[in-house]
Design an enzyme around this catalytic site. Structure first.
Site, PDB file in Angstrom:
ATOM      1  CE1 TYR A  49      -3.444   2.804   0.815  1.00  0.00           C
ATOM      2  CE2 TYR A  49      -1.999   3.327   2.661  1.00  0.00           C
ATOM      3  CZ  TYR A  49      -3.064   3.654   1.838  1.00  0.00           C
ATOM      4  OH  TYR A  49      -3.734   4.833   2.022  1.00  0.00           O
ATOM      5  CD  GLU A  93      -8.179   7.534   5.403  1.00  0.00           C
ATOM      6  OE1 GLU A  93      -8.118   7.481   6.646  1.00  0.00           O
ATOM      7  OE2 GLU A  93      -7.178   7.433   4.679  1.00  0.00           O
ATOM      8  CD1 TRP A 122      -3.907   2.522   5.664  1.00  0.00           C
ATOM      9  CD2 TRP A 122      -6.040   3.095   5.961  1.00  0.00           C
ATOM     10  NE1 TRP A 122      -4.501   2.593   4.432  1.00  0.00           N
ATOM     11  CE2 TRP A 122      -5.816   2.948   4.584  1.00  0.00           C
ATOM     12  CE3 TRP A 122      -7.322   3.454   6.401  1.00  0.00           C
ATOM     13  CZ2 TRP A 122      -6.810   3.142   3.620  1.00  0.00           C
ATOM     14  CZ3 TRP A 122      -8.314   3.635   5.446  1.00  0.00           C
ATOM     15  CH2 TRP A 122      -8.058   3.483   4.085  1.00  0.00           C
TER      16      TRP A 122
END
Length: 200
Positions: A18, A40, A48
């Protein structure tokens, strides 16, 4: 030899991928920006990485992240999602996703979401040059203003910290550390390099 990376991504292959391919790359596709904003919001209070590893589950559970479909969700859909182990089963976050899909569609009646968002940075990424993770802010006056306007337009789970994280992820802000191989200065220094490319 492994390239130098921002240390927050080290230790997990999915996080590294990522970081290398998505984080900080300018994203201008409305649907992908909508998906990112929804994820988010789901992250609030969590890491995350927790959300990232559930991204495919979210896509499957939330109608391929189609805002038109999500905006039509009713009570039965909310209950279905509350029973889906592939996502974070938090009722407030699920209801927020539905409400945000509706707010997103309303905003798009006046402008493309990408255009509206990128106007906040005059169409170009804000490139910072932090030397250490301790130099990275969790929010900024700009993210405060964007968050305030999103809330005014009916979005939820869009506090200043979430919005700043969103801006980092979507490449409106580039917060790769100065010595990270993904920082624009490092990219430009590579043979044939010219900085950070746009997301497809």
């Amino acid at each position: 030899m492994e390239p130098c990376r921002c240390p927050w991504c080290l230790g997990d292959a999915a996080y590294i991928e990522y970081h290398d391919a998505e984080w900080g790359v300018p994203l201008r596709d409305d649907r992908r920006l909508f998906e990112l904003l929804l994820l988010e919001g789901a992250q609030a209070g969590l890491s995350w990485l927790t959300v990232l590893k559930r991204r495919e589950g979210y896509r499957s559970a939330f109608s391929g992240m189609n805002p038109e479909a999500i905006a039509r969700y009713g009570d039965a859909d909310v209950e279905r999602l509350m029973g889906d182990a592939r996502i974070i089963r938090n009722r407030r976050k699920i209801l927020s996703a539905v409400g945000n899909a509706r707010a997103y569609l309303a905003l798009r009646e006046t402008a493309a979401f990408s255009d509206w968002l990128w106007d906040w940075v005059d169409g170009e990424p804000l490139v910072n040059c932090p030397r250490a993770l301790s130099e990275l802010p969790v929010s900024t006056p700009l993210s405060e203003r964007v968050a305030k306007e999103l809330k005014r337009r009916g979005f939820s789970f869009v506090g200043s910290t979430i919005v700043y994280s969103f801006m980092q992820s979507a490449g409106l802000v580039n917060d790769h550390l100065a010595d990270c191989f993904r920082h624009p200065a490092q990219q430009a220094a590579q043979p044939g390099g010219n900085g950070v490319s746009e997301a497809n």
